[in-house]
Structures are given as C-alpha cells and as structure tokens.
Write a protein that holds these residues in place. Structure first.
Motif, PDB file in Angstrom:
ATOM      1  N   ARG A 194      -9.460 -24.090  36.451  1.00 26.59           N
ATOM      2  CA  ARG A 194     -10.688 -24.693  35.923  1.00 26.59           C
ATOM      3  C   ARG A 194     -11.174 -23.743  34.839  1.00 26.59           C
ATOM      4  NH1 ARG A 194     -13.922 -25.782  40.397  1.00 26.59           N
ATOM      5  NH2 ARG A 194     -13.501 -27.989  40.202  1.00 26.59           N
ATOM      6  N   ARG A 229     -19.894 -18.374  32.961  1.00 26.34           N
ATOM      7  CA  ARG A 229     -20.741 -17.848  34.042  1.00 26.34           C
ATOM      8  C   ARG A 229     -21.299 -18.982  34.898  1.00 26.34           C
ATOM      9  NH1 ARG A 229     -24.646 -13.091  32.096  1.00 26.34           N
ATOM     10  NH2 ARG A 229     -25.084 -13.195  34.302  1.00 26.34           N
ATOM     11  N   GLU A 230     -21.761 -20.047  34.274  1.00 31.38           N
ATOM     12  CA  GLU A 230     -22.282 -21.200  35.016  1.00 31.38           C
ATOM     13  C   GLU A 230     -21.206 -21.815  35.896  1.00 31.38           C
ATOM     14  OE1 GLU A 230     -24.122 -24.068  32.444  1.00 31.38           O
ATOM     15  OE2 GLU A 230     -25.453 -22.560  31.572  1.00 31.38           O
ATOM     16  N   MET A 231     -19.980 -21.924  35.355  1.00 29.04           N
ATOM     17  CA  MET A 231     -18.865 -22.482  36.119  1.00 29.04           C
ATOM     18  C   MET A 231     -18.578 -21.613  37.344  1.00 29.04           C
ATOM     19  SD  MET A 231     -14.892 -22.849  35.041  1.00 29.04           S
ATOM     20  CE  MET A 231     -14.707 -21.078  35.214  1.00 29.04           C
ATOM     21  N   GLN A 286     -20.645 -19.611  38.947  1.00 29.43           N
ATOM     22  CA  GLN A 286     -21.761 -19.727  39.894  1.00 29.43           C
ATOM     23  C   GLN A 286     -21.708 -21.046  40.653  1.00 29.43           C
ATOM     24  OE1 GLN A 286     -23.789 -17.296  40.711  1.00 29.43           O
ATOM     25  NE2 GLN A 286     -25.085 -18.475  42.075  1.00 29.43           N
ATOM     26  N   GLU A 287     -21.301 -22.115  39.986  1.00 33.65           N
ATOM     27  CA  GLU A 287     -21.303 -23.433  40.601  1.00 33.65           C
ATOM     28  C   GLU A 287     -20.120 -23.662  41.540  1.00 33.65           C
ATOM     29  OE1 GLU A 287     -21.145 -28.098  39.213  1.00 33.65           O
ATOM     30  OE2 GLU A 287     -21.940 -26.595  37.831  1.00 33.65           O
ATOM     31  N   HIS A 288     -18.956 -23.079  41.217  1.00 29.52           N
ATOM     32  CA  HIS A 288     -17.733 -23.452  41.935  1.00 29.52           C
ATOM     33  C   HIS A 288     -17.063 -22.356  42.754  1.00 29.52           C
ATOM     34  CE1 HIS A 288     -17.617 -27.379  40.021  1.00 29.52           C
ATOM     35  NE2 HIS A 288     -17.879 -26.782  38.879  1.00 29.52           N
ATOM     36  N   TYR A 289     -17.478 -21.103  42.627  1.00 28.74           N
ATOM     37  CA  TYR A 289     -16.739 -20.015  43.263  1.00 28.74           C
ATOM     38  C   TYR A 289     -17.675 -19.055  43.987  1.00 28.74           C
ATOM     39  CZ  TYR A 289     -13.180 -21.810  40.172  1.00 28.74           C
ATOM     40  OH  TYR A 289     -12.316 -22.644  39.519  1.00 28.74           O
ATOM     41  N   THR A 290     -17.130 -18.360  44.995  1.00 29.23           N
ATOM     42  CA  THR A 290     -17.892 -17.319  45.677  1.00 29.23           C
ATOM     43  C   THR A 290     -17.381 -15.934  45.315  1.00 29.23           C
ATOM     44  OG1 THR A 290     -16.479 -17.516  47.622  1.00 29.23           O
ATOM     45  CG2 THR A 290     -18.544 -18.762  47.633  1.00 29.23           C
ATOM     46  N   ARG A 342     -20.686 -14.594  43.812  1.00 26.96           N
ATOM     47  CA  ARG A 342     -21.772 -15.549  43.577  1.00 26.96           C
ATOM     48  C   ARG A 342     -23.107 -14.873  43.825  1.00 26.96           C
ATOM     49  NH1 ARG A 342     -21.255 -20.816  46.657  1.00 26.96           N
ATOM     50  NH2 ARG A 342     -20.070 -21.416  44.821  1.00 26.96           N
ATOM     51  N   SER A 377     -29.436 -17.458  44.923  1.00 27.02           N
ATOM     52  CA  SER A 377     -30.754 -17.718  44.312  1.00 27.02           C
ATOM     53  C   SER A 377     -31.831 -17.521  45.359  1.00 27.02           C
ATOM     54  CB  SER A 377     -30.799 -19.122  43.732  1.00 27.02           C
ATOM     55  OG  SER A 377     -30.491 -20.052  44.741  1.00 27.02           O
TER      56      SER A 377
END
Length: 135
Positions: free
Chosen positions: A42, A89-91, A93-97, A131, A134
C-alpha cells in the motif's frame, strides 16, 4: 498501459507541470526497482508525464517494511514532496500499528526523511514507526 522509465535510467525530461500523487500499483514498484519479495503493498507514487518520480509505502511482509525512493528530478517540487510525506504518515496512522524501515546508505538524507515521517531511530540504519494513540 504505458511503460514506466526505470529509476536507474539517466536524468529524464519532464514537463514543468506539477506531479500528481496517486495510489501505487505493483507494476510501479517493479519499474522503480523496488524489491517486493512477492508481497502486496500500500503506498503512493508521484507521477508526471507518465514518469514515476517517486514512491513511498509499506510492503506487507512480516514485519511490515516501509519503502521510499525518488528520482533526482523530484527535488524540483518540494511542496509535492512535503504533501507526499504527509499522505504517507496519514496512511501509516490509519492502516498500521508497527512498521520497520532501513535508511538507504546511498541517500544521505534518508534518515532525516524517515524521522520527518514519524519513524524513530533504533540502531544503525534501522527505524521503527508505531501508531500514535489519539487522546
């Protein structure tokens, strides 16, 4: 499908437009000489005039491995580079740990770019990304 110029080719000429950033495909990585080890991925590529100028993403190996590469010509568009790092960075944060990366010795700034993308230096040229929770 148009063929992509390999990353190892000599300097290329591209128009004076702005590269577009789009999702990476497996054939993009092959054109850039990125070894995928048969894994899916990805990521994002910056492309102009059907020439891929750079790519960044994650190979779905165990553990997950980040990759990034760019042609020297990509330096002409620093705003696009900053935008691409933000999208990367967004990718993450959204998809991986957790993702690992190895800074490339051929690129002196590779360690700094990994840090800008949120990776933490572990040892040698090895970095990890975790990750961010928040609050």
């Amino acid at each position: 499908m148009t063929s992509k110029t390999p990353i190892t080719s000599p300097t290329i000429r591209v128009s004076s437009g702005t590269p577009r950033i789009r999702p990476a495909r497996s054939d993009d990585l092959a054109a850039l000489g990125v070894e995928t080890f048969g894994a899916t991925n990805r990521g994002w590529v910056a492309e102009l005039d059907d020439v891929i100028l750079g790519a960044a993403g994650v190979l779905h190996t165990r553990p997950f491995q980040a990759y990034a590469t760019m042609r020297p010509e990509m330096k002409r568009w620093p705003k696009t580079m900053v935008r691409a790092i933000g999208m990367f960075r967004e990718m993450l944060q959204e998809h991986y740990t957790s993702v690992y990366a190895v800074a490339d010795e051929k690129y002196p700034n590779s360690m700094r770019v990994l840090e800008k993308a949120g990776f933490v230096h572990k040892h040698g040229r090895v970095f990890t990304w975790q990750r961010q929770l928040s609050r």
